[in-house]
Write a protein that holds these residues in place. Structure first.
Motif, mmCIF file in Angstrom:
data_model
loop_
_atom_site.group_PDB
_atom_site.id
_atom_site.type_symbol
_atom_site.label_atom_id
_atom_site.label_comp_id
_atom_site.label_asym_id
_atom_site.label_seq_id
_atom_site.Cartn_x
_atom_site.Cartn_y
_atom_site.Cartn_z
ATOM 1 N N ARG A 159 0.829 -1.197 0.000
ATOM 2 C CA ARG A 159 0.000 0.000 0.000
ATOM 3 C C ARG A 159 0.871 1.257 0.000
ATOM 4 O O ARG A 159 1.859 1.337 0.719
ATOM 5 C CB ARG A 159 -0.932 -0.004 1.221
ATOM 6 C CG ARG A 159 -1.824 -1.234 1.289
ATOM 7 C CD ARG A 159 -2.868 -1.114 2.382
ATOM 8 N NE ARG A 159 -2.308 -1.036 3.719
ATOM 9 C CZ ARG A 159 -1.967 -2.085 4.454
ATOM 10 N NH1 ARG A 159 -2.087 -3.311 3.957
ATOM 11 N NH2 ARG A 159 -1.489 -1.933 5.678
ATOM 12 N N GLY A 160 0.464 2.232 -0.804
ATOM 13 C CA GLY A 160 1.226 3.461 -0.926
ATOM 14 C C GLY A 160 2.166 3.397 -2.118
ATOM 15 O O GLY A 160 2.441 2.327 -2.676
ATOM 16 N N PRO A 161 2.685 4.563 -2.574
ATOM 17 C CA PRO A 161 3.518 4.596 -3.783
ATOM 18 C C PRO A 161 4.797 3.788 -3.619
ATOM 19 O O PRO A 161 5.480 3.879 -2.597
ATOM 20 C CB PRO A 161 3.813 6.088 -3.958
ATOM 21 C CG PRO A 161 3.611 6.696 -2.610
ATOM 22 C CD PRO A 161 2.527 5.897 -1.962
ATOM 23 N N GLN A 162 5.101 2.995 -4.630
ATOM 24 C CA GLN A 162 6.327 2.195 -4.665
ATOM 25 C C GLN A 162 7.218 2.748 -5.774
ATOM 26 O O GLN A 162 7.605 2.049 -6.703
ATOM 27 C CB GLN A 162 5.972 0.730 -4.911
ATOM 28 C CG GLN A 162 4.914 0.157 -3.990
ATOM 29 C CD GLN A 162 5.345 0.123 -2.538
ATOM 30 O OE1 GLN A 162 6.470 -0.273 -2.225
ATOM 31 N NE2 GLN A 162 4.463 0.542 -1.636
ATOM 32 N N GLY A 163 7.527 4.035 -5.665
ATOM 33 C CA GLY A 163 8.184 4.745 -6.750
ATOM 34 C C GLY A 163 9.593 4.270 -7.046
ATOM 35 O O GLY A 163 10.036 4.328 -8.195
#
Length: 732
Positions: A159-163
């Motif tokens: 969950r959340g950006p995995q940039g």
């Protein structure tokens, strides 16, 4: 190539962008995923009568196997055994096993969002914001979504950006699906499974490990499922009534000629024939499973994937890892565009997609005060819209009432990324990671728009630097704290011309995520908890609205001001004696910044400036509206109890999942069906373990809730009804 159609009956000229693949969310219909090789031993054994601790769980979000409880990431990790217990065998069921996730499934395309960020426009130009990796390779970004979970080792929902590591398609999160690998010198082992259920469901599944030599092993897994239709379709339609005929096969080969070199090859083929994805108008008063249609119906996905993973460890402990991928598929779809037998609107398409990808990593040893990872990535993804196959007919058969499209849409992505880790003190660690990406997209297509020929030859490119800075503090062996700032990016794309010249591309999306978390263990290792809070500044959300100066037509644009999304999540896993409990909770608030827009489904001619309006009967001020597919509350819980009877065991299990109402568009117009009501699904299983056999009675959606799984193109797609049956698995 846009695949979205607004109210055709209101105004045919509003057909600017092409209709998306429409489909039904198939909830819990295929055979449940079989346990991994490790889990098979657990399944065959009699459950312990004493106190049992939780199993260690690892996550590979940062290219290393790390314990989830000491990793600075919000994640849900499910083993093959967990998937079987929860009845999860396709992607849309993940929303009932993880907090803050929603999957609005219309079959050959989905809106998958985590924390309100993912994908809301369904076309080839708008890439997904929650990417799925299969055995290390990023899969088709938005279509071919109903690939079943079978012979699975683990599924990780990040969950959340995995940039840094997930790249441009992981602005909302990522899903890592890993199938079971062959085992060298592991002997012959595997399982065979048969399932029968209501709606004429018959499923077969099997996997076997084949020891070929001391350096080579293979694994073969197959999956098959036949099911009758959920729908009663009336009307003079032709084609399928949405019965299911799915076939899948996977071959894996593992070669390890020397200790520090391993070569793993896997290839899959899927033939997923859903027959059709029936749907009717969004506000129809009838039972959503009783519909009419007078157009040809079809829904067929055929695709393959090959993955080659090479690992070589140098004498100094540095690991060189190369992952090569090739994927090719065809999706074919036909539907009744007005959803009834009263109109003559139809849609059909047949699209090929081919993806080549290559990733190379250099990974330092895990030990020491300083560790690092370097990587490079390349991908080419090409859509081929076949001649004569992409058509919207109002009705079909007359060039003046048809919209046709053919041509290609190639896209490329190139990236370089890395991460460094500093052990500042025994309990304190600093991670710094970043990724530079360059993405391109091009259209080379020809359109005939109701007799008007149009050529579309345009291109656009986007560059971005995303990253993450994380500070971790290990308070003691039971408590882990983390805080980080992470960014993510999703590229923009091209609009299809509608006779007014070449429209401007839409911009890339960006998100800045701030997060804190606490992971802990209690009761001597019997209880594990994870708590996190996050805040997102979400920029340039990609949305289709009426042209600001000429709202007769629609165009994909970006919201001009920030959307704020923040929330809280918690999860807990408890094992005590023969009792087990698992729970997840997510609370979220979202709020759009100042934004004026014309709803393209409503006839309008007055201009509407996105920044200044002015507000009118057709120009709406959307400031304060909720983000699409961002329900305020999600939670799920499962409870089981093992009863030992001699050498056998019986395990009853209950599960419940709730997803609160959500909006399908930013316009929040309930009269046009924008409100998706809550989902409340109750499931149950009873397992009987006897020697090498496991017999399971299962049921999903036991209250038979009638809920809408997705809204698309002014049509509603029903979620799966109550299903039940029996499954028998033999392990060897």
């Amino acid at each position: 190539m846009k695949k979205h159609v607004w109210d055709n009956r209101a105004r045919y000229l509003g057909l600017l962008l092409a209709l998306p693949y429409c489909a039904l969310a198939q909830a819990q219909t295929q055979p449940a995923a079989a346990p991994s090789a490790t889990d098979q031993t657990t399944q065959k054994s009699k459950p312990s009568k004493g106190v049992t601790n939780l199993k260690a769980v690892t996550v590979t979000a940062e290219r290393r196997d790390k314990p989830l409880q000491t990793s600075p990431v919000a994640a849900t990790v499910l083993s093959g055994d967990d998937l079987s217990k929860m009845g999860v065998n396709v992607v849309d069921q993940l929303q009932f096993a993880s907090p803050s996730a929603t999957v609005n499934n219309f079959g050959q395309g989905i809106d998958f969002d985590i924390r309100g960020i993912g994908k809301a426009e369904n076309n080839t130009q708008t890439t997904t914001g929650v990417i799925t990796y299969r055995d290390g390779v990023a899969t088709f970004p938005g279509y071919f979504t109903e690939e079943p979970y079978y012979d699975i080792a683990s599924v990780q929902i990040l969950r959340g950006p995995q940039g840094t590591f997930g790249g441009q398609n992981a602005i909302g999160g990522a899903v890592l699906v890993n199938s079971n690998d062959p085992v060298i010198n592991g002997g012959y082992h595997g399982y065979a499974q048969a399932q029968v259920g209501n709606y004429g469901d018959v499923g077969l599944q099997a996997a076997i490990n084949l020891p070929i030599s001391n350096t080579l092993a293979a694994r073969i897994a197959v999956d098959s499922d036949n099911r009758d239709s959920f729908w009663n379709i009336k009307g003079p339609y032709t084609g399928s009534n949405a019965r299911q005929r799915d076939r899948s096969i996977r071959l894996g080969l593992l070669w390890q000629p020397i200790e520090n070199l391993s070569v793993l090859f896997k290839t899959d083929y899927d033939h997923l024939d859903m027959g059709a994805y029936p749907a009717d108008p969004v506000n129809s008063p009838n039972n959503p499973f009783d519909i009419t249609a007078n157009a040809d119906l079809m829904a067929l996905d055929r695709f393959m994937r090959s993955v080659l993973k090479i690992d070589y460890k140098f004498a100094n402990g540095v690991d060189l890892r190369a992952i090569s991928g090739y994927q090719h598929g065809n999706t074919s779809y036909r539907t009744d565009l007005d959803g009834t037998d009263l109109g003559d609107e139809t849609f059909r398409d047949s699209v090929n997609e081919t993806i080549y990808s290559q990733e190379i990593n250099l990974i330092s040893p895990d030990s020491g005060w300083f560790t690092w990872i370097l990587g490079a990535y390349w991908q080419r993804d090409t859509y081929d819209f076949l001649p004569g196959q992409y058509l919207i007919g109002l009705p079909a058969g007359n060039p003046a009432t048809e919209y046709t499209l053919q041509g290609t849409n190639p896209k490329t992505n190139e990236a370089a990324f890395g991460q460094v880790t500093f052990q500042l003190a025994d309990p304190l660690k600093l991670d710094i990671g970043g990724r530079f990406s360059k993405s391109t997209t091009s259209n080379d297509v020809s359109v005939v728009q109701y007799g008007l020929p149009l050529l579309d030859q345009q291109s656009a490119s986007y560059t971005n630097f995303s990253g993450k800075v994380s500070l971790d503090y290990t308070l003691n062996d039971r408590n882990f704290l983390y805080a980080f700032v992470a960014t993510g990016f999703r590229p923009g794309g091209l609009n299809v011309p509608v006779g007014l010249g070449i429209p401007a591309p839409f911009k890339a999306e960006k998100v800045i995520n701030q997060e804190i978390g606490w992971k802990a263990q209690w009761l001597g290792g019997h209880l594990r908890t994870q708590v996190d809070a996050y805040h997102n500044n979400y920029e340039n959300f990609q949305v289709t609205i009426g042209y600001p100066d000429n709202p007769t037509f629609g165009i994909e644009m970006n919201t001009p001001n920030l959307t704020k999304i923040y929330g809280f999540e918690s999860s807990a896993q408890l094992v005590f004696g023969n009792w087990s409990l698992n729970g997840n909770l997510g609370w979220m608030h979202s709020e759009l910044g100042l934004f004026y827009a014309t709803d393209p489904r409503i006839i309008a001619e007055a201009s509407c400036n996105p920044m200044t309006g002015p507000a009118s009967a057709s120009c709406f001020n959307l400031a304060g509206h909720e983000q699409t597919y961002a329900p305020n509350l999600t939670y799920n819980i499962s409870l089981e109890r093992v009863f030992n009877i001699g050498n056998d065991s019986i395990t009853p299990r209950l599960s419940y999942a709730h997803i609160s109402p959500q909006w399908a568009t930013l316009f929040e117009n309930e009269l046009l069906g924008d409100r998706l009501q809550s989902r409340n699904l109750l499931g149950a299983q009873i397992d009987w373990s006897h020697g090498d056999f496991l017999t399971t009675l299962y049921g999903s959606n036991l209250t038979n809730q009638r809920y809408i799984a997705a809204i698309n193109s002014n049509l509603r797609f029903a979620g799966a009804p109550r299903q039940f049956g029996v499954r028998v698995t033999k392990y060897f």
